[in-house]
Motif scaffolding. Structure first.
Motif, mmCIF file in Angstrom:
data_model
loop_
_atom_site.group_PDB
_atom_site.id
_atom_site.type_symbol
_atom_site.label_atom_id
_atom_site.label_comp_id
_atom_site.label_asym_id
_atom_site.label_seq_id
_atom_site.Cartn_x
_atom_site.Cartn_y
_atom_site.Cartn_z
ATOM 1 N N GLU A 103 0.602 -0.769 0.329
ATOM 2 C CA GLU A 103 -0.038 0.170 -0.231
ATOM 3 C C GLU A 103 0.661 1.424 0.321
ATOM 4 O O GLU A 103 0.171 2.193 0.046
ATOM 5 C CB GLU A 103 -0.908 -0.154 1.237
ATOM 6 N N GLN A 104 2.566 0.884 0.101
ATOM 7 C CA GLN A 104 2.704 2.660 0.173
ATOM 8 C C GLN A 104 3.741 2.443 -1.257
ATOM 9 O O GLN A 104 3.162 2.393 -2.364
ATOM 10 C CB GLN A 104 4.293 1.977 1.271
ATOM 11 N N GLY A 105 5.044 1.892 -1.560
ATOM 12 C CA GLY A 105 5.487 2.673 -2.494
ATOM 13 C C GLY A 105 5.495 1.500 -3.928
ATOM 14 O O GLY A 105 5.121 2.150 -4.768
ATOM 15 N N PRO A 106 5.047 0.456 -3.498
ATOM 16 C CA PRO A 106 4.934 -0.185 -5.104
ATOM 17 C C PRO A 106 3.521 0.048 -5.091
ATOM 18 O O PRO A 106 3.878 0.074 -6.549
ATOM 19 C CB PRO A 106 4.509 -1.438 -4.112
ATOM 20 N N GLY A 107 2.494 0.375 -4.517
ATOM 21 C CA GLY A 107 1.218 0.648 -5.069
ATOM 22 C C GLY A 107 1.756 2.249 -5.404
ATOM 23 O O GLY A 107 0.857 2.689 -6.576
ATOM 24 N N PRO A 135 6.214 4.728 15.679
ATOM 25 C CA PRO A 135 4.774 4.685 16.036
ATOM 26 C C PRO A 135 3.504 4.157 15.928
ATOM 27 O O PRO A 135 3.598 3.970 14.934
ATOM 28 C CB PRO A 135 4.438 6.316 16.479
ATOM 29 N N GLU A 136 2.935 3.753 16.654
ATOM 30 C CA GLU A 136 1.561 2.665 15.542
ATOM 31 C C GLU A 136 1.062 3.877 15.823
ATOM 32 O O GLU A 136 -0.601 3.372 15.283
ATOM 33 C CB GLU A 136 1.000 1.663 17.511
ATOM 34 N N LYS A 137 1.018 4.975 15.980
ATOM 35 C CA LYS A 137 0.187 6.109 14.992
ATOM 36 C C LYS A 137 0.690 7.486 14.763
ATOM 37 O O LYS A 137 2.176 7.492 15.077
ATOM 38 C CB LYS A 137 -1.250 6.981 16.148
ATOM 39 N N PRO A 138 0.619 7.646 13.477
ATOM 40 C CA PRO A 138 2.147 8.527 12.873
ATOM 41 C C PRO A 138 1.722 9.880 13.817
ATOM 42 O O PRO A 138 1.271 10.314 14.570
ATOM 43 C CB PRO A 138 0.772 9.833 11.499
ATOM 44 N N SER A 155 10.697 10.535 8.718
ATOM 45 C CA SER A 155 10.172 10.945 7.952
ATOM 46 C C SER A 155 8.916 10.564 6.866
ATOM 47 O O SER A 155 7.986 10.964 6.962
ATOM 48 C CB SER A 155 10.477 12.543 6.940
ATOM 49 N N PHE A 156 9.022 9.277 6.743
ATOM 50 C CA PHE A 156 8.269 8.677 5.698
ATOM 51 C C PHE A 156 7.494 7.554 6.915
ATOM 52 O O PHE A 156 6.353 7.250 6.707
ATOM 53 C CB PHE A 156 8.812 7.886 4.757
ATOM 54 N N TYR A 157 8.243 6.363 6.606
ATOM 55 C CA TYR A 157 7.553 5.812 8.235
ATOM 56 C C TYR A 157 6.654 6.127 8.762
ATOM 57 O O TYR A 157 5.724 4.818 9.604
ATOM 58 C CB TYR A 157 8.078 4.378 8.239
ATOM 59 N N GLY A 158 7.787 6.841 9.792
ATOM 60 C CA GLY A 158 6.671 7.367 10.858
ATOM 61 C C GLY A 158 5.529 8.383 11.045
ATOM 62 O O GLY A 158 4.793 8.800 12.147
ATOM 63 N N ARG A 176 3.044 11.114 6.045
ATOM 64 C CA ARG A 176 3.261 10.592 4.440
ATOM 65 C C ARG A 176 3.416 9.417 3.996
ATOM 66 O O ARG A 176 3.011 8.929 3.006
ATOM 67 C CB ARG A 176 4.520 11.028 4.074
ATOM 68 N N GLY A 177 3.969 8.124 4.859
ATOM 69 C CA GLY A 177 4.026 6.413 4.522
ATOM 70 C C GLY A 177 3.579 6.272 5.381
ATOM 71 O O GLY A 177 3.335 4.616 5.314
#
Length: 320
Positions: A70-74, A201-204, A221-224, A227-228
């Protein structure tokens, strides 16, 4: 949770994509199995007006290390489907909505198998040409895509985007520190085989935590952050998985890919550029390296203004 190789059901209520699907693109949830018996959850993308009576060019796209479909590949699949490709974006085995226990298990071999299993599935579709299948690997999947292509000749062309050679990085640890890491990973098989480290984190989060080094801050900055962020992409792999990464390579024998072409994409600003430079040297012709002037590493995950989709499309149009 009961141990199972079965995938977890993906519904409209629990899916979380970081991009908006084009109104010109159809997305289907599909499932299939790897040769290890793990059920893979994937998304199949194609243009709504595509002629399913014809065999089309197809692509399989792997995510960054710890990432999901659901992230980059999508993001890539959504763009490339508009250019006429049939595109499969998958959750690696043991990750996301794919099956396998313990969760977040990984090894170079399983990540390579994810690509070949995707080719297996694409080859069952009447509207995919079996001799017209290529692969795209984002970040760590760049190495795994090449690892798959060196042994699976059904992959006719490969694109890597800001490649990260995770096994090479893990294997670079030497001496006493290497022994400590091997011992920790080995003992975990007895003490806590499902142990993994929650990295995001479990929430952005609203801001990047202080005192992170520049690379970790970039990934955060992306995963946490919004944005991502995705609830299935908050960690990488279990502690028991690390020894396999320290002992195996996916970027040896790359000459086996020739004469199938490879395009490697990076930028002058990407902190991962050195991996692309080093792996490019190992490849035999035909090969091409595209170094863009701008774009952080994570920009090549989701920034459609940075990612050179026209170049990727023309490369596969020519070589599939």
């Amino acid at each position: 949770m009961e141990h199972s190789v079965k995938a977890f059901p993906m519904t409209a209520e629990n899916e979380h994509y970081i991009f908006k699907l084009s109104d010109k693109v159809e997305r289907e949830h599909v499932n299939y199995y790897t040769r290890y018996g793990i059920e893979i959850a994937a998304d199949l993308y194609y243009a709504k007006d595509i002629d399913k009576d014809l065999p089309h060019k197809a692509l399989v796209i792997g995510p960054p290390f710890g990432g999901v479909k659901e992230q980059g590949p999508g993001v890539y699949a959504n763009q490339l489907a508009q250019k006429g490709f049939i595109v499969l974006a998958f959750d690696p085995a043991y990750h996301g909505f794919s099956g396998g226990m313990p969760r977040y298990t990984g090894s170079p071999d399983t990540y390579v198998e994810d690509f070949s299993a995707a080719v297996d599935f694409l080859g069952t579709l009447d509207f995919v040409g079996r001799e017209k299948i290529g692969a795209i690997g984002i970040c760590a999947s760049g190495g795994f895509a090449l690892g798959a292509a060196r042994q699976d000749t059904r992959i006719k062309a490969v694109v890597t985007s800001v490649l990260y050679d995770i096994p090479s990085l893990a294997g670079s640890v030497k001496g006493e520190e290497r022994q400590k890491q091997l011992q920790a990973g080995s003992k975990a098989r007895w003490t806590d085989p499902e142990k993994y480290q929650l990295m995001y984190p479990e929430k952005p989060a609203d801001k990047i935590p202080p005192n992170l080094n520049p690379v970790d801050a970039e990934f955060f900055s992306f995963y946490g952050m919004k944005r991502g962020w995705n609830s299935h992409a908050l960690t990488n792999i279990t502690a028991t998985s690390f020894p396999s990464f320290m002992s195996f390579s996916v970027t040896t024998h790359l000459d086996s890919i020739s004469s199938r072409p490879v395009l490697m994409i990076t930028s002058e600003e990407a902190h991962s550029k050195s991996f692309t430079d080093e792996v490019y040297k190992k490849l035999a012709e035909p090969k091409e390296k595209l170094v863009l002037p701008h774009g952080q590493h994570i920009d090549f995950y989701d920034n459609v203004k940075i990612i050179p989709f026209d170049k990727i499309s023309s490369f596969f149009d020519k070589n599939l």
